[in-house]
Design a protein around this motif. Structure first.
Motif, short mmCIF file in Angstrom:
data_model
loop_
_atom_site.label_atom_id
_atom_site.label_comp_id
_atom_site.label_asym_id
_atom_site.label_seq_id
_atom_site.Cartn_x
_atom_site.Cartn_y
_atom_site.Cartn_z
N PRO A 168 0.81 -1.34 -0.02
CA PRO A 168 0.00 0.07 0.05
C PRO A 168 0.84 1.29 0.07
CG PRO A 168 -0.76 -1.53 1.86
CD PRO A 168 0.57 -2.07 1.11
N PHE A 169 0.42 2.29 -0.60
CA PHE A 169 1.14 3.57 -0.71
C PHE A 169 1.24 4.27 0.70
CE2 PHE A 169 1.22 8.34 -1.40
CZ PHE A 169 2.30 8.29 -2.02
N ASN A 170 2.45 4.73 1.15
CA ASN A 170 2.57 5.07 2.31
C ASN A 170 3.26 6.50 1.94
OD1 ASN A 170 3.18 6.27 4.88
ND2 ASN A 170 4.68 4.22 5.43
N ALA A 171 2.71 7.68 2.50
CA ALA A 171 2.87 8.88 2.11
C ALA A 171 4.20 9.48 2.79
CB ALA A 171 1.83 9.88 1.93
N GLU A 172 4.53 8.71 4.07
CA GLU A 172 5.54 9.07 4.99
C GLU A 172 6.58 8.51 4.11
OE1 GLU A 172 4.71 7.82 8.58
OE2 GLU A 172 3.19 9.25 9.03
N ASN A 208 18.31 3.99 10.69
CA ASN A 208 17.86 3.88 12.20
C ASN A 208 16.34 4.40 12.02
OD1 ASN A 208 20.04 2.80 13.40
ND2 ASN A 208 21.11 4.90 13.30
N GLY A 209 15.46 3.95 10.99
CA GLY A 209 14.06 4.56 10.88
C GLY A 209 13.86 5.88 10.69
N ARG A 210 14.92 6.79 10.38
CA ARG A 210 14.56 7.87 9.87
C ARG A 210 14.68 8.02 8.37
NH1 ARG A 210 18.29 12.96 12.14
NH2 ARG A 210 16.93 12.43 14.13
N LEU A 211 13.86 8.77 7.57
CA LEU A 211 13.83 8.77 6.13
C LEU A 211 14.98 9.73 5.81
CD1 LEU A 211 11.94 8.04 3.90
CD2 LEU A 211 11.04 10.20 3.79
N LEU A 212 15.95 8.88 4.93
CA LEU A 212 16.97 9.50 4.13
C LEU A 212 16.48 10.01 2.89
CD1 LEU A 212 19.93 7.03 4.92
CD2 LEU A 212 19.63 9.36 5.75
N ARG A 213 15.64 9.22 2.25
CA ARG A 213 15.10 9.44 0.72
C ARG A 213 13.81 8.81 0.82
NH1 ARG A 213 18.92 7.89 -4.28
NH2 ARG A 213 17.71 5.94 -4.03
N PRO A 214 12.74 9.32 0.06
CA PRO A 214 11.64 8.57 0.02
C PRO A 214 11.74 7.50 -1.47
CG PRO A 214 11.10 10.66 -0.78
CD PRO A 214 12.70 10.61 -0.20
N ALA A 215 11.00 6.49 -1.67
CA ALA A 215 10.93 5.83 -2.67
C ALA A 215 10.09 6.37 -3.70
CB ALA A 215 10.29 4.40 -2.55
N MET A 216 10.42 6.53 -5.02
CA MET A 216 9.59 7.14 -6.18
C MET A 216 8.97 6.01 -6.54
SD MET A 216 12.55 9.73 -7.77
CE MET A 216 13.20 11.09 -6.59
N VAL A 217 7.75 6.10 -6.76
CA VAL A 217 6.83 5.22 -7.13
C VAL A 217 5.67 5.56 -7.94
CG1 VAL A 217 7.37 3.63 -4.94
CG2 VAL A 217 5.41 5.36 -5.14
N VAL A 218 4.79 4.54 -8.79
CA VAL A 218 3.85 4.74 -9.59
C VAL A 218 2.66 3.90 -8.60
CG1 VAL A 218 2.46 4.03 -11.42
CG2 VAL A 218 5.08 4.43 -11.57
N VAL A 219 1.71 4.51 -8.50
CA VAL A 219 0.50 4.14 -7.70
C VAL A 219 -0.67 3.78 -8.23
CG1 VAL A 219 -1.03 4.47 -5.63
CG2 VAL A 219 1.38 5.62 -5.74
N ALA A 220 -1.40 2.61 -8.33
CA ALA A 220 -2.70 2.27 -9.05
C ALA A 220 -3.62 2.95 -8.38
CB ALA A 220 -2.83 0.85 -8.65
N LYS A 221 -4.75 3.28 -9.33
CA LYS A 221 -5.99 3.94 -8.90
C LYS A 221 -7.16 3.02 -9.37
CE LYS A 221 -6.34 6.64 -13.46
NZ LYS A 221 -6.66 7.84 -13.75
#
Length: 212
Positions: free
Chosen positions: A150-154, A183-196
Motif C-alpha cells: 500500500p502507498f505510504n505518503a511518509e 535507524n528508522g529516519r527517512l533518508l530518501r523516499p521511494a519514487m513509485v507509481v501508484v494504482a488507482k
C-alpha cells in the motif's frame, strides 16, 4: 545642747530616712524587673515564629524538588541528544552514497549481452552491490522497496497514478527508485507509481418515449 548639735542630729536622721525609703523603693521595683525578664516571648509570638519557619522550610523544599526535577530533565535531554547524535552521525554521508549506489544499479541494468566483457562487468557490479548492502546493514541503513505494498505518503513519493488492471487501488505497481531509512529516519523516499481505481463507465440515460 547647742544648736549645732541639734542640726547635725537632724541631718543624720534625714539621711537615714532617705536611705531607708530608697532601699524600700528598690526592693519594690526589683521583683517587677525580674518578673518581666522571666516571662520571655508569649505563646502567640512563638506560634508566629513557628509558622514562619515552616513556611520557609516548605519554600526551600519546593526549590530543592524543582532543582532535582530540572537536573533529571537535563540529564534525559542530554542522553537523548547523545543517542541521536550516535544514531544519525552518518546521515549526511549515507545521503552522499545513495547517488553512487543508484549509478551502479543503473549501470548494471544497462549491461546487457553475453560477451565476456559484459559478464565481467556484471559480476563486478553485483559484487560491489553486495558490499554496499553489507555496509548498509552494518550501519542500520534499510532500503525501501514497496512494490505491491500500500502507498505510504511518509515513505513513498508518487511520481504518477495509473489505472492498472488487476491491481488494488492505492498500491505501488512500480518502483522507479528505492528509498532508504537510517535507524528508522527517512533518508530518501521511494519514487513509485501508484494504482488507482478504475473509472466507472457512464451509464446511458434512460430513453423517454415522447409519444407515450
Amino acid at each position: 545642747m547647742s544648736n549645732n548639735q541639734e542640726n547635725a542630729e537632724a541631718q543624720v536622721q534625714a539621711e537615714a530616712q532617705e536611705n531607708t525609703e530608697n532601699q524600700a523603693a528598690a526592693e519594690n521595683e526589683a521583683p517587677e524587673v525580674a518578673q518581666t525578664e522571666q516571662e520571655g516571648p508569649t505563646i502567640e509570638q512563638l506560634q508566629v515564629k513557628l509558622a514562619e519557619a515552616e513556611k520557609k522550610a516548605q519554600e526551600n523544599w519546593d526549590k530543592a524538588v524543582r532543582t532535582v526535577a530540572e537536573m533529571d530533565n537535563l540529564r534525559k535531554r542530554t542522553q537523548r541528544d547523545l543517542e541521536s547524535a550516535h544514531k544519525f552521525a552518518l546521515e549526511n554521508f549515507a545521503k552522499a552514497l545513495l547517488p553512487v549506489l543508484d549509478s551502479l544499479v543503473l549501470g548494471l541494468q544497462a549491461a546487457t549481452g553475453d560477451s565476456p566483457e559484459v559478464q565481467k562487468f556484471r559480476e563486478g557490479s553485483e559484487l560491489t552491490l553486495k558490499q554496499f548492502e553489507a555496509v548498509f546493514d552494518k550501519f542500520n541503513i534499510e532500503a525501501i522497496d514497496p512494490l505491491g505494498q500500500p502507498f505510504n505518503a511518509e515513505q513513498h513519493q508518487a511520481m504518477m497514478v495509473q489505472e492498472i488492471e488487476g491491481a488494488a487501488p492505492n498500491t505501488v505497481v512500480n518502483v522507479f527508485q528505492k528509498g532508504y531509512l537510517l535507524n528508522g529516519r527517512l533518508l530518501r523516499p521511494a519514487m513509485v507509481v501508484v494504482a488507482k481505481a478504475p473509472q466507472k463507465p457512464v451509464e446511458n440515460p434512460p430513453i423517454i418515449d415522447e409519444q407515450a
